[in-house]
Design a protein around this motif. Structure first.
Motif, PDB file in Angstrom:
ATOM      1  N   ASN A   1      -5.355  18.006  -0.056  1.00  0.00           N
ATOM      2  CA  ASN A   1      -4.392  17.055   0.081  1.00  0.00           C
ATOM      3  C   ASN A   1      -2.966  17.542   1.042  1.00  0.00           C
ATOM      4  OD1 ASN A   1      -3.897  15.973  -3.262  1.00  0.00           O
ATOM      5  ND2 ASN A   1      -5.358  17.456  -3.314  1.00  0.00           N
ATOM      6  N   ALA A   2      -3.448  17.795   2.682  1.00  0.00           N
ATOM      7  CA  ALA A   2      -2.641  18.913   3.509  1.00  0.00           C
ATOM      8  C   ALA A   2      -1.550  17.579   3.922  1.00  0.00           C
ATOM      9  CB  ALA A   2      -3.499  19.178   4.493  1.00  0.00           C
ATOM     10  N   CYS A   3      -2.435  16.428   4.392  1.00  0.00           N
ATOM     11  CA  CYS A   3      -1.713  15.455   5.004  1.00  0.00           C
ATOM     12  C   CYS A   3      -2.359  13.765   4.017  1.00  0.00           C
ATOM     13  CB  CYS A   3      -2.665  14.836   6.417  1.00  0.00           C
ATOM     14  SG  CYS A   3      -1.602  13.563   7.082  1.00  0.00           S
ATOM     15  N   PRO A   4      -0.388  13.614   3.703  1.00  0.00           N
ATOM     16  CA  PRO A   4      -0.572  12.472   2.468  1.00  0.00           C
ATOM     17  C   PRO A   4      -1.268  11.023   3.676  1.00  0.00           C
ATOM     18  CG  PRO A   4       1.958  13.216   3.118  1.00  0.00           C
ATOM     19  CD  PRO A   4       1.026  13.546   4.312  1.00  0.00           C
ATOM     20  N   SER A   5      -0.803  10.727   4.686  1.00  0.00           N
ATOM     21  CA  SER A   5      -1.727   9.461   5.451  1.00  0.00           C
ATOM     22  C   SER A   5      -2.954   9.832   5.792  1.00  0.00           C
ATOM     23  CB  SER A   5      -1.013   9.660   7.219  1.00  0.00           C
ATOM     24  OG  SER A   5       0.939   9.619   7.208  1.00  0.00           O
ATOM     25  N   CYS A   6      -3.523  10.981   5.941  1.00  0.00           N
ATOM     26  CA  CYS A   6      -5.409  11.252   5.683  1.00  0.00           C
ATOM     27  C   CYS A   6      -5.564  11.126   5.257  1.00  0.00           C
ATOM     28  CB  CYS A   6      -4.771  12.287   6.591  1.00  0.00           C
ATOM     29  SG  CYS A   6      -4.796  11.997   9.158  1.00  0.00           S
ATOM     30  N   MET A   7      -4.909  11.404   3.455  1.00  0.00           N
ATOM     31  CA  MET A   7      -5.773  12.390   2.149  1.00  0.00           C
ATOM     32  C   MET A   7      -5.534  11.490   1.130  1.00  0.00           C
ATOM     33  SD  MET A   7      -5.881  15.563   3.364  1.00  0.00           S
ATOM     34  CE  MET A   7      -6.398  16.431   5.028  1.00  0.00           C
ATOM     35  N   TYR A   8      -4.538  11.155   1.576  1.00  0.00           N
ATOM     36  CA  TYR A   8      -4.118   9.832   0.171  1.00  0.00           C
ATOM     37  C   TYR A   8      -4.296   8.590  -0.053  1.00  0.00           C
ATOM     38  CZ  TYR A   8      -0.509  10.089  -3.924  1.00  0.00           C
ATOM     39  OH  TYR A   8      -0.455   9.984  -5.583  1.00  0.00           O
ATOM     40  N   LYS A   9      -5.353   8.418  -1.065  1.00  0.00           N
ATOM     41  CA  LYS A   9      -6.508   7.342  -0.986  1.00  0.00           C
ATOM     42  C   LYS A   9      -5.857   6.729  -1.336  1.00  0.00           C
ATOM     43  CE  LYS A   9     -10.218   9.064   2.212  1.00  0.00           C
ATOM     44  NZ  LYS A   9     -11.780   8.851   1.838  1.00  0.00           N
ATOM     45  N   LEU A  10      -5.768   5.281  -1.533  1.00  0.00           N
ATOM     46  CA  LEU A  10      -5.234   4.559  -2.885  1.00  0.00           C
ATOM     47  C   LEU A  10      -6.638   2.861  -2.819  1.00  0.00           C
ATOM     48  CD1 LEU A  10      -2.102   3.093  -0.914  1.00  0.00           C
ATOM     49  CD2 LEU A  10      -2.285   4.826  -2.291  1.00  0.00           C
ATOM     50  N   GLU A  11      -6.378   2.258  -3.507  1.00  0.00           N
ATOM     51  CA  GLU A  11      -7.093   1.729  -4.549  1.00  0.00           C
ATOM     52  C   GLU A  11      -7.447   1.169  -3.474  1.00  0.00           C
ATOM     53  OE1 GLU A  11      -7.061   1.463  -8.559  1.00  0.00           O
ATOM     54  OE2 GLU A  11      -7.123   3.017  -9.550  1.00  0.00           O
ATOM     55  N   GLY A  12      -8.155   0.159  -3.250  1.00  0.00           N
ATOM     56  CA  GLY A  12      -8.119  -1.154  -2.933  1.00  0.00           C
ATOM     57  C   GLY A  12      -8.425  -1.488  -1.615  1.00  0.00           C
ATOM     58  N   GLU A  13      -8.516  -0.130  -1.006  1.00  0.00           N
ATOM     59  CA  GLU A  13      -8.720  -0.224   0.940  1.00  0.00           C
ATOM     60  C   GLU A  13      -9.923  -0.542   1.558  1.00  0.00           C
ATOM     61  OE1 GLU A  13      -5.572   3.756   1.215  1.00  0.00           O
ATOM     62  OE2 GLU A  13      -7.607   4.000   1.303  1.00  0.00           O
ATOM     63  N   VAL A  14      -9.613  -0.815   2.803  1.00  0.00           N
ATOM     64  CA  VAL A  14     -10.721  -1.469   3.403  1.00  0.00           C
ATOM     65  C   VAL A  14     -11.294  -0.821   4.078  1.00  0.00           C
ATOM     66  CG1 VAL A  14     -11.122  -3.148   5.182  1.00  0.00           C
ATOM     67  CG2 VAL A  14      -9.452  -3.797   3.850  1.00  0.00           C
TER      68      VAL A  14
ATOM     69  N   ALA B   1       1.594  -3.767   8.757  1.00  0.00           N
ATOM     70  CA  ALA B   1       1.355  -2.781   7.078  1.00  0.00           C
ATOM     71  C   ALA B   1       2.066  -3.673   5.811  1.00  0.00           C
ATOM     72  CB  ALA B   1       1.356  -1.405   7.562  1.00  0.00           C
ATOM     73  N   SER B   2       1.923  -2.945   4.409  1.00  0.00           N
ATOM     74  CA  SER B   2       3.098  -3.017   3.779  1.00  0.00           C
ATOM     75  C   SER B   2       3.388  -2.335   3.665  1.00  0.00           C
ATOM     76  CB  SER B   2       2.002  -3.232   2.232  1.00  0.00           C
ATOM     77  OG  SER B   2       2.468  -3.610   1.189  1.00  0.00           O
ATOM     78  N   LEU B   3       5.238  -2.369   2.970  1.00  0.00           N
ATOM     79  CA  LEU B   3       5.307  -1.092   2.415  1.00  0.00           C
ATOM     80  C   LEU B   3       5.488  -1.251   0.649  1.00  0.00           C
ATOM     81  CD1 LEU B   3       8.937  -1.197   4.868  1.00  0.00           C
ATOM     82  CD2 LEU B   3       6.653   0.073   5.157  1.00  0.00           C
ATOM     83  N   THR B   4       5.086  -1.592   0.017  1.00  0.00           N
ATOM     84  CA  THR B   4       4.962  -1.947  -0.937  1.00  0.00           C
ATOM     85  C   THR B   4       3.828  -0.674  -1.451  1.00  0.00           C
ATOM     86  OG1 THR B   4       5.246  -4.228  -1.143  1.00  0.00           O
ATOM     87  CG2 THR B   4       4.677  -3.071  -3.324  1.00  0.00           C
ATOM     88  N   PRO B   5       4.827   0.301  -3.039  1.00  0.00           N
ATOM     89  CA  PRO B   5       3.563   1.168  -3.107  1.00  0.00           C
ATOM     90  C   PRO B   5       1.987   1.012  -3.520  1.00  0.00           C
ATOM     91  CG  PRO B   5       5.325   2.130  -3.682  1.00  0.00           C
ATOM     92  CD  PRO B   5       5.937   0.715  -3.673  1.00  0.00           C
ATOM     93  N   GLY B   6       1.039   1.418  -3.673  1.00  0.00           N
ATOM     94  CA  GLY B   6       0.078   0.993  -4.094  1.00  0.00           C
ATOM     95  C   GLY B   6      -0.830   1.969  -5.222  1.00  0.00           C
ATOM     96  N   VAL B   7      -1.814   2.124  -5.540  1.00  0.00           N
ATOM     97  CA  VAL B   7      -2.246   2.967  -7.002  1.00  0.00           C
ATOM     98  C   VAL B   7      -3.097   3.288  -5.934  1.00  0.00           C
ATOM     99  CG1 VAL B   7      -3.552   2.512  -8.844  1.00  0.00           C
ATOM    100  CG2 VAL B   7      -1.823   1.244  -8.131  1.00  0.00           C
ATOM    101  N   SER B   8      -2.703   5.162  -6.405  1.00  0.00           N
ATOM    102  CA  SER B   8      -3.906   5.952  -5.816  1.00  0.00           C
ATOM    103  C   SER B   8      -5.421   6.407  -6.378  1.00  0.00           C
ATOM    104  CB  SER B   8      -3.005   7.248  -5.537  1.00  0.00           C
ATOM    105  OG  SER B   8      -3.995   8.846  -5.473  1.00  0.00           O
ATOM    106  N   PHE B   9      -5.997   6.616  -5.483  1.00  0.00           N
ATOM    107  CA  PHE B   9      -7.072   7.298  -6.376  1.00  0.00           C
ATOM    108  C   PHE B   9      -6.668   9.118  -7.349  1.00  0.00           C
ATOM    109  CE2 PHE B   9      -9.562   4.341  -3.845  1.00  0.00           C
ATOM    110  CZ  PHE B   9     -10.546   4.280  -4.972  1.00  0.00           C
ATOM    111  N   ASN B  10      -5.751   9.488  -7.051  1.00  0.00           N
ATOM    112  CA  ASN B  10      -5.263  11.090  -7.392  1.00  0.00           C
ATOM    113  C   ASN B  10      -4.918  10.925  -8.615  1.00  0.00           C
ATOM    114  OD1 ASN B  10      -4.307  13.064  -8.149  1.00  0.00           O
ATOM    115  ND2 ASN B  10      -4.500  14.202  -5.555  1.00  0.00           N
ATOM    116  N   LYS B  11      -5.127  11.435  -9.694  1.00  0.00           N
ATOM    117  CA  LYS B  11      -5.061  11.041 -10.938  1.00  0.00           C
ATOM    118  C   LYS B  11      -3.328  12.228 -11.534  1.00  0.00           C
ATOM    119  CE  LYS B  11      -7.967   7.479 -12.347  1.00  0.00           C
ATOM    120  NZ  LYS B  11      -8.531   7.421 -10.506  1.00  0.00           N
TER     121      LYS B  11
END
Length: 727
Positions: free
Chosen positions: A88-101, A688-698
């Motif tokens: 979880n060191a880098c949010p941009s690299c590792m905080y994956k969201l549902e529905g990503e390409v 890009a979208s500034l709307t928060p998504g849904v993370s895989f991290n529960k």
């Protein structure tokens, strides 16, 4: 904070310790002694040596308390599992969201070694009978303390990847199925240029220093993932193996930038324990943008970030940027103990991740005109040009087998003629007539006879061996009639031999000139440290001697050509400023000067094409990373607020307060991030979208828990601006 555990006579306020801690994190050159002397100046007292020791003891206790509090906070938040920080060191690299390409090379990192953070090895001085001083036994103080945090890989973990630890390692990893022939040769010809330094001063340094540097791994945004110490050695392969295996096991698919990426990729493919792990996770080793210029052109086309799909605009030189700041730690860690050195480095890494890396998270028209002027209808043509260039460079790396046999046959014929002439001369001279007068004269004549007979026998044997080789080559080349001196084949291959010598001379000169060109640019680059400038200057002095020697060999080969080729002077060499001056536009086995990809305009168009491709990939990657960052900020703030309320409700307000401090540590930059993202979203072409998504991290999902900061973004930004204006 007391300086001793029992009956303290000196205490130091926590505020002073906090000021020194923050000051040292921002300016690592400030040590304990300088700060204590400053306090003495403020209080108007004379500095004493024991004051620095007392301050250091109190500071250690202060950092131990901070580490214990941080550990309790992480335990309360459920973040004390192994490798949680790494994953979880880098949010941009590792905080994956549902529905990503899905994108190629989903995670990019960079590794490199740095020898600035060495630690002096305290040893006894031994004086021999001649008065010479030599290092003796170690006099290091026994200190079993270990700094908090999980940045460091242990020495035992690293040593598993050494040659000595390979047998034990094979019990944990199954050997790969790769064979030696499966390794690509995209780095062939440049790997030998990258060797560990083997100067005498470096060898002596291994006896002077216990730790000879650090070997970190960083993500593309500058977050430190893991770090190891280089112990009494240079930049060995085991450090790269250990870090790579650790990252792959924790993070999965990995694209890794390294200054010797071409050579490192081959070593990974051949490693019996790492090959299968890397292949299963699509591991890709690349060469950074800066170091790539010192590799040969064929290697650049395969491994440089400009030509690798999925890399985007990332230069994979994050380690160099990190070292430019972390080198300031050398002043305070060079003579520190093992514990204090690691404690200082660990504190700096944690602060750099929070205050620097997290804070820093946030030409097509010209190409079309060039394509029209060159008659290029589609940008796909540039991909074809690139493949043609690779094929051409591949033919240069190895001579065709038929040409090699012909040149060998020609050389053997030349040798055969020389040997036949030698046999003829010896036979024509004949053996001397033995006199019959005196014993001495007879013995001398007999000795001369034996010597001439031996020379003739050796000449005949050498001729017969060469003749057998010539006959064998004639069978391989299907030559019915032996070549004559004035024959067309003889003249053609003789010219080919001269061309080969000329080509090899110009290849050697090219590599030295290109390396010198980029080293000169680095010497004059801003933020280049004094030691690095001195090291580059020393390398340039040695390089200049090599360039002059290669220039002499080139001029000799150019003179032997028919007609003679152009001579080069030292003044011409040092004035070269562009790679095109000395790379593709030259005579080889085939004249490529008419090829479109060898023209200056074609080179420029190809560079623009691939830069645009990488720019499109960078946009696609940013379209994933921006929503990840926004979602992480919302989820993290809401999660920590929930934890604060939970701890207060459970009757633990002190720990709840520390969770709040932890929330504000990174949260202070969230307003700046959102302000920048809002400004960026108004730029034309923003996708890009500034709307928060849904993370895989529960772990951060809590029903009914919303961030009171991001509920109303405009009002939040106004409040943030007001707070920043008020300081």
């Amino acid at each position: 904070m007391p300086a001793t555990a029992v009956f303290p006579s000196v205490v130091i306020t926590v505020r002073v310790l906090k000021v020194f801690w923050r000051l040292q994190l921002r300016c690592p050159r400030v040590g304990v002694q300088a700060f204590v002397h400053t306090l003495c100046d403020i209080h108007g007292v004379s500095p004493r040596g024991y004051l620095a020791t007392q301050f250091s003891v109190a500071f250690d206790v202060y950092l131990a308390i901070l580490a214990a509090v941080d550990k309790r906070v992480q335990t309360a938040l459920g973040r004390d599992t192994p490798n949680w920080r790494l994953k979880n060191a880098c949010p941009s690299c590792m905080y994956k969201l549902e529905g990503e390409v899905e994108i190629p090379l989903p995670f990019l990192a960079t590794i490199d070694g740095n020898n600035s953070l060495k630690r002096f090895w305290r040893r006894e001085k031994v004086v021999d009978v001649d008065g010479n001083i030599a290092p003796g036994a170690s006099r290091e103080r026994l200190d079993t303390r270990v700094p908090a945090g999980d940045y460091y890989l242990s020495r035992e973990e690293v040593d598993k990847w050494s040659k000595e630890g390979l047998k034990d390692l094979m019990r944990d990893f199954e050997p790969g199925d790769e064979e030696e022939g499966s390794v690509g040769d995209e780095g062939a010809g440049c790997s030998e240029r990258w060797q560990n330094m083997k100067e005498d001063s470096t060898a002596r340094a291994y006896g002077m220093y216990d730790k000879t540097g650090i070997f970190p791994a960083l993500c593309r945004h500058g977050f430190v993932l893991v770090i190891v110490d280089m112990v009494k050695s240079g930049e060995l392969a085991k450090y790269g193996f250990a870090v790579t295996a650790h990252l792959i096991c924790a993070l999965g698919k990995l694209g890794l930038g390294y200054d010797i990426g071409c050579k490192f990729a081959q070593m990974v493919r051949l490693h019996p324990a790492l090959a299968k792990l890397a292949a299963d996770n699509d591991f890709k080793a690349l060469v950074g943008a800066f170091h790539g210029h010192a590799h040969n052109h064929r290697c650049q086309l395969c491994n440089l970030t400009t030509y690798v799909p999925g890399v985007g605009l990332e230069d994979l030189e994050g380690c160099e940027k990190f070292f430019s700041k972390s080198n300031a730690l050398a002043a305070t860690t060079r003579y520190a103990t093992v514990f204090h050195r690691q404690q200082t480095i660990t504190s700096y890494l944690k602060h750099a991740d929070t205050a620097d890396a997290y804070q820093g998270l946030c030409t097509a028209v010209l190409l079309r005109e060039t394509m029209l002027s060159m008659g290029v209808e589609s940008r796909s043509v540039f991909e074809t040009w690139l493949e043609k260039e690779k094929v051409f460079l591949a033919t240069l790396s190895k001579e065709p087998a038929h040409e090699t046999l012909e040149m060998e046959y020609y050389q053997k014929l030349v040798n055969l003629q020389d040997l036949e002439e030698r046999v003829g001369i010896i036979t024509k001279v004949g053996l001397p007539i033995l006199p019959a007068n005196t014993d001495a004269t007879y013995a001398a004549a007999a000795s001369q006879t034996r010597r001439i007979e031996t020379q003739r026998r050796h000449a005949i044997e050498a001729r017969d061996k060469t003749l057998a080789v010539v006959a064998d080559l004639e069978l391989q080349l299907s030559i019915a009639r032996r070549w004559e001196n004035d024959g067309d084949d003889w003249i053609r291959v003789a010219k080919m031999v001269k061309n080969r010598r000329y080509q090899r001379a110009i290849d050697a000169l090219e590599g030295l000139v290109v390396a010198r060109m980029f080293e000169l640019s680095k010497v004059n680059m801003s933020d280049t440290g004094y030691k690095l400038r001195k090291h580059i200057a020393k390398a340039l002095q040695a390089r200049s001697k090599g360039v002059k020697a290669a220039l002499e060999r080139y001029n000799e080969a150019a003179t032997a050509m028919t007609p003679p080729c152009t001579q080069l002077s030292w003044e011409q060499i040092i004035n070269y400023a562009f790679l095109a001056d000395f790379d593709l536009l030259r005579d080889g086995r085939e004249d490529i000067r008419g090829e479109p990809w060898a023209q200056p305009a074609g080179r420029l168009a190809m560079d623009q094409h691939f830069k645009l491709l990488r720019a499109d990939e960078e946009i696609a990657r940013l379209n994933l990373e921006i929503p990840r960052l926004v979602t992480h900020m919302v989820d993290e703030d809401a999660f920590l607020i929930y934890q604060e309320r939970r701890l207060v409700h459970e009757g633990n307000p002190a720990l709840a307060h520390q969770v709040g401090v932890y929330r504000m540590e990174r949260g202070r930059f969230n307003a700046l991030h959102m302000e920048r993202l809002m400004k960026l979203s108004k730029e034309p072409g923003f996708t890009a979208s500034l709307t928060p998504g849904v993370s895989f991290n529960k772990e951060r999902r809590y029903v009914g828990c919303t961030s009171n900061i991001f509920v109303n973004l405009p009002s939040f930004l106004n409040a943030a601006r007001t707070c920043r204006a008020a300081g």
